[in-house]
Design an enzyme around this catalytic site. Structure first.
Site, PDB file in Angstrom:
ATOM      1  N   ARG A 123     -14.264 -12.868  -0.646  1.00  0.00           N
ATOM      2  CA  ARG A 123     -12.834 -12.935  -0.992  1.00  0.00           C
ATOM      3  C   ARG A 123     -12.608 -12.992  -2.507  1.00  0.00           C
ATOM      4  O   ARG A 123     -11.531 -12.653  -2.989  1.00  0.00           O
ATOM      5  CB  ARG A 123     -12.190 -14.144  -0.307  1.00  0.00           C
ATOM      6  CG  ARG A 123     -10.670 -14.048  -0.244  1.00  0.00           C
ATOM      7  CD  ARG A 123     -10.061 -15.143   0.608  1.00  0.00           C
ATOM      8  NE  ARG A 123     -10.437 -16.444   0.114  1.00  0.00           N
ATOM      9  CZ  ARG A 123     -10.749 -17.493   0.887  1.00  0.00           C
ATOM     10  NH1 ARG A 123     -10.702 -17.380   2.197  1.00  0.00           N
ATOM     11  NH2 ARG A 123     -11.089 -18.639   0.356  1.00  0.00           N
ATOM     12  N   TYR A 162      11.956  -3.908 -10.638  1.00  0.00           N
ATOM     13  CA  TYR A 162      11.617  -3.351  -9.321  1.00  0.00           C
ATOM     14  C   TYR A 162      12.214  -4.265  -8.240  1.00  0.00           C
ATOM     15  O   TYR A 162      11.997  -5.476  -8.244  1.00  0.00           O
ATOM     16  CB  TYR A 162      10.088  -3.299  -9.231  1.00  0.00           C
ATOM     17  CG  TYR A 162       9.535  -2.837  -7.915  1.00  0.00           C
ATOM     18  CD1 TYR A 162       9.707  -1.531  -7.497  1.00  0.00           C
ATOM     19  CD2 TYR A 162       8.825  -3.715  -7.107  1.00  0.00           C
ATOM     20  CE1 TYR A 162       9.181  -1.113  -6.290  1.00  0.00           C
ATOM     21  CE2 TYR A 162       8.296  -3.296  -5.905  1.00  0.00           C
ATOM     22  CZ  TYR A 162       8.475  -1.998  -5.494  1.00  0.00           C
ATOM     23  OH  TYR A 162       7.956  -1.587  -4.299  1.00  0.00           O
ATOM     24  N   ASP A 200       5.595  -5.255 -16.362  1.00  0.00           N
ATOM     25  CA  ASP A 200       5.210  -4.256 -15.360  1.00  0.00           C
ATOM     26  C   ASP A 200       5.047  -2.921 -16.095  1.00  0.00           C
ATOM     27  O   ASP A 200       6.012  -2.365 -16.613  1.00  0.00           O
ATOM     28  CB  ASP A 200       6.295  -4.173 -14.268  1.00  0.00           C
ATOM     29  CG  ASP A 200       5.901  -3.244 -13.119  1.00  0.00           C
ATOM     30  OD1 ASP A 200       5.165  -2.265 -13.355  1.00  0.00           O
ATOM     31  OD2 ASP A 200       6.358  -3.485 -11.988  1.00  0.00           O
ATOM     32  N   LYS A 204       0.430   3.615  -7.442  1.00  0.00           N
ATOM     33  CA  LYS A 204       1.092   4.778  -8.014  1.00  0.00           C
ATOM     34  C   LYS A 204       0.100   5.601  -8.829  1.00  0.00           C
ATOM     35  O   LYS A 204      -0.602   6.435  -8.290  1.00  0.00           O
ATOM     36  CB  LYS A 204       2.294   4.322  -8.856  1.00  0.00           C
ATOM     37  CG  LYS A 204       3.160   3.245  -8.185  1.00  0.00           C
ATOM     38  CD  LYS A 204       3.910   3.759  -6.996  1.00  0.00           C
ATOM     39  CE  LYS A 204       4.603   2.669  -6.176  1.00  0.00           C
ATOM     40  NZ  LYS A 204       5.473   1.777  -6.884  1.00  0.00           N
TER      41      LYS A 204
HETATM   42  C1  LIG Z   1       6.030   0.618  -6.480  1.00  0.00           C
HETATM   43  C2  LIG Z   1       6.200  -0.336  -7.601  1.00  0.00           C
HETATM   44  C3  LIG Z   1       5.744  -1.644  -7.482  1.00  0.00           C
HETATM   45  C4  LIG Z   1       5.152  -2.176  -6.206  1.00  0.00           C
HETATM   46  O1  LIG Z   1       3.965  -1.548  -5.840  1.00  0.00           O
HETATM   47  P1  LIG Z   1       3.473  -1.561  -4.302  1.00  0.00           P
HETATM   48  O2  LIG Z   1       2.050  -1.200  -4.408  1.00  0.00           O
HETATM   49  O3  LIG Z   1       4.327  -0.575  -3.572  1.00  0.00           O
HETATM   50  O4  LIG Z   1       3.661  -2.966  -3.797  1.00  0.00           O
HETATM   51  C5  LIG Z   1       5.877  -2.476  -8.578  1.00  0.00           C
HETATM   52  N1  LIG Z   1       6.447  -2.047  -9.719  1.00  0.00           N
HETATM   53  C6  LIG Z   1       6.898  -0.794  -9.865  1.00  0.00           C
HETATM   54  C7  LIG Z   1       7.501  -0.379 -11.155  1.00  0.00           C
HETATM   55  C8  LIG Z   1       6.799   0.105  -8.805  1.00  0.00           C
HETATM   56  O5  LIG Z   1       7.281   1.353  -8.943  1.00  0.00           O
END
Ligand SMILES: *Cc1c(COP(=O)(O)O)cnc(C)c1O
Length: 401
Positions: A67, A120, A192, A217
């Site tokens: 883990r 987000y 972010d 992404k």
């Molecule tokens: C999609 C996204 C997230 C979250 O990612 P997931 O893997 O879908 O949980 C966080 N921040 C931004 C800017 C995003 O586009």
């Protein structure tokens, strides 16, 4: 636990820092440990064995229990740490879990958090629901506040969440100014950085304490896995790891393998996304139905000066505002697209178009633009095919008005 970057020519003696392309292709793997095979394989495992009582008492083995990570998860963490100029990085199961663990690592009951109004949306829901329920005060700030953040700081403010550019609306944030205001008040700045990727922006170098990524992404890049990362400074790191461990978050070797595999081509994908998204944004700016293109690389964008100052390229994603029209026009635009498809997420090879409703998601700086907003992710199809698809969609939009 070994934290040295695994790089096959690290004994070369050169002190020159390798380029990002070389980091992406060589870090996080050591073929000598894998019988010469190029890639770190998928490690699946919960139990890690100890040989003696002395070994289990010492807790000094590189891996203690699955883990807490395995060689496949570490292969991703080594690359992201190097790209972000961070102290360390943790791989998490999703981008959202990276945001929630980052926030929890800075906050306790009675504290206060400032969140950008452009954040987000699921992160916003976590703050309003979960954090508020823990007795944390949650406030939103204008994404363009910059140094003005200082006036919002309270003695109890312990975290500031930024996202640059903002999800859906693409405001840029003055990260050095936010970092100064946060630090002066004793808070940490979380950024972010999913849009730019560490290739085009390194928030820690601009003063951020924690950087989160939706690895789902750009890192994964193929719409086929979930992942998140938190990279931190040495000061912020122990709280990140303590909270991650306490909450039991773990990412499987199978998913980590897909992230590592995606990262190998991140530099060429980002170069291509950058060129395509800017070219498409410039073309869209000339189209009569388009009233605004929200893309920070365009000189018409109000935060373009920050783009030029802080970024070295742009991500695949931006929004367009079309002249006011009823829902029937929006349906005519979306429902008959041939190349663009509609769905959440982004960062894959395929182009996406999403209708955007901001509604009650803006509280500090309400969204007042007239017209319909669409978010585009420009993938790797032929540019002429993509333009033709959008041109036809805009013609249908105008006709249905
Ligand atoms: C999609 C996204 C997230 C979250 O990612 P997931 O893997 O879908 O949980 C966080 N921040 C931004 C800017 C995003 O586009």
């Amino acid at each position: 636990m070994s934290r040295e970057p695994m790089m096959n020519d690290e004994q070369s003696g050169s002190t020159q820092r390798p380029s990002v392309e070389t980091i992406l292709t060589h870090y996080g793997r050591n073929p000598e440990d894998q019988f010469g095979f190029v890639n770190t394989p998928v490690y699946r495992g919960s139990t890690v064995l100890f040989k003696t009582l002395a070994d289990i008492e010492a807790q000094e083995q590189r891996f203690l229990y699955g883990r807490a990570g395995n060689p496949t998860t570490e292969s991703v963490e080594a690359v992201v740490t190097e790209l972000e100029g961070a102290y360390r990085t943790r791989l998490l199961p999703s981008g959202l879990s990276a945001i929630t663990v980052a926030l929890l690592s800075c906050l306790k009951g009675g504290d206060d958090v400032l969140v950008t109004d452009s954040a987000y949306e699921p992160g916003r829901k976590f703050a309003d629901g979960f954090l508020a329920r823990m007795g944390i005060s949650v406030r939103y700030y204008d994404p363009r506040i910059g140094a003005g953040l200082a006036e919002l700081m309270r003695p109890s403010t312990r975290a500031v969440l930024a996202e640059s550019p903002g999800s859906l609306t693409f405001e840029l944030q003055d990260i050095p100014a936010l970092a100064d205001a946060a630090h002066a008040g004793g808070a940490r700045l979380i950024v972010d950085n999913s849009w730019a990727s560490p290739l085009f922006l390194q928030p820690i170098k601009l003063g951020a304490d924690l950087v989160v990524h939706a690895g789902t992404k750009m890192f994964v890049g193929h719409s086929d896995a979930f992942a998140g990362t938190i990279s931190a400074t040495e000061e912020a790191w122990p709280d990140v790891e303590a909270n991650r461990a306490a909450l039991g978050f773990f990412t499987s070797g199978d998913d980590a393998f897909l992230v590592a595999r995606g990262l190998r081509t991140l530099a060429i994908r980002m170069k291509e996304h950058n060129e395509r998204s800017v070219a498409m944004a410039q073309w869209l700016e000339q189209q009569p139905e388009v009233t605004k293109v929200l893309h920070p690389a365009l000189p018409s964008h109000p935060d373009h000066w920050l783009f030029k100052r802080d970024f070295t390229g742009s991500g695949s994603l931006f929004s367009i505002l079309l002249a006011p029209a009823p829902r029937a026009s929006v349906a005519a635009f979306l429902d008959q697209m041939r190349i663009f498809t509609m769905g959440y997420s982004w960062g894959g090879y395929e182009s996406l178009c999403l209708p955007v409703k901001l509604g009650k998601n803006r509280t500090a700086r309400p969204w007042t633009e007239e017209g319909n907003l669409f978010r585009l992710h420009i993938g790797f199809e032929g540019m002429e095919d993509l333009k033709a698809d959008l041109a036809d969609a805009m013609a249908r939009y105008a006709e249905a008005r």
